[in-house]
Write an enzyme that holds these catalytic residues in place. Sequence first.
Site, short mmCIF file in Angstrom:
data_model
loop_
_atom_site.label_atom_id
_atom_site.label_comp_id
_atom_site.label_asym_id
_atom_site.label_seq_id
_atom_site.Cartn_x
_atom_site.Cartn_y
_atom_site.Cartn_z
CD GLU A 59 -1.36 -2.38 2.07
OE1 GLU A 59 -2.27 -2.71 2.67
OE2 GLU A 59 -0.38 -2.66 2.00
CB CYS A 82 -1.01 -4.29 8.75
SG CYS A 82 -0.04 -3.09 8.18
CB THR A 203 17.57 -37.96 1.18
OG1 THR A 203 16.28 -38.72 0.94
CG2 THR A 203 17.58 -36.96 -0.17
#
Length: 380
Positions: A59, A82, A203
């Site tokens: 904004e 906000c 992994t």
Amino acid sequence: MTAIQQDSLDARYMARALELARRGLYSTHPNPRVGCVLVRDGQVVGEGWHVRAGELHAEVHALRQAGDRARGATAYVTLEPCSHHGRTPPCAEALVDAGVARVVAAMQDPNPQVSGRGLLRLAEAGIAVHSGVLEREARDLNLGFIKRMETGLPYVRVKLAMSLDGRTAMASGESQWITGPAARGEVQRLRARSSVVLSGADTVLTDRARLTVRAEELGLSAEQTALALTRPPLRVLVDGRLRVPLDAPFYQAGAALVATCAAAAARDRFLAEGHELLAVPGSNGHVDLRKLLVELAARGANEVLVEAGPRLAGAFARQGLVDEYQLFVAPKFLGSSARPLLELPLARMVEAQDLEIRDIRAVGGDWRIIAVPRPRLASV
């Protein structure tokens, strides 16, 4: 102007605000991705998007671009402005001070510090407010932030690469490469957008995995690549027994967080190498994955990408911790002795996990399937 015409205009400008918000896909963590468009007399007078946490919100960028033309304008914002002081002043106050006449939000902010208060502040100042325009698209853009605010857990994606016969690696563990370069580029973009990339000891040991974001494979614009590299995901290793040695490629690739059940006596040794050792309760040397996710959310993790072998990926699945699967399917067979997709021992058909397929598309010579678990029906 009729209500239908106004709705059409609102959707058009909100779509542009969402387009701007997506520019922050790789950089706003732990904040949400937000875009803003200011329109006055049918003309766009200001645009902005949130780039990085701690910097100006969407904004404010749009208001600065608009200057005096913001007075009397309509602000289209992908998330409720906000109303609280965080690292930056409240955007609701900035819109009031600029004299905008109307604010259209795609959705309310799930953050309990805002949650309707921003729109209420605007209404109290005499500004017309409207919420819910393209809300589904806005929610899809910030799935992780919304889930973290609403549940205290991050949004968990499990990425899996497999052959057409559902295998992920040869019996020896060899798995590079099942899929082609285009699919690997998609995975790099998944990593770059995530707050956390998480894997297990198997992994990391077998594949000598580093789990880093490789700029040359991202396939993004120079601007987005630069933003992605300024906010790389936290690399998290689940290693309950601390089996991975500190000289492994994973540790050589940079700072990492290690979740373990092992004794905290090793903490100083890891810290000296630039890594954090996190003690997570567990049993039989297996980390409690839900507790780990709660800790990651508390650290601001919105999206967690799990890139793991069948044991750890299967554990996430068995415990109901997966929000989304991204399956990359290669047009090849690896054979019956190759390793399965998940360790998910099931005895009866009723135990099968039902999935909803959200998207299937070609990625180079491979296919990508996005699927989400369906809620299990209660037994009758």
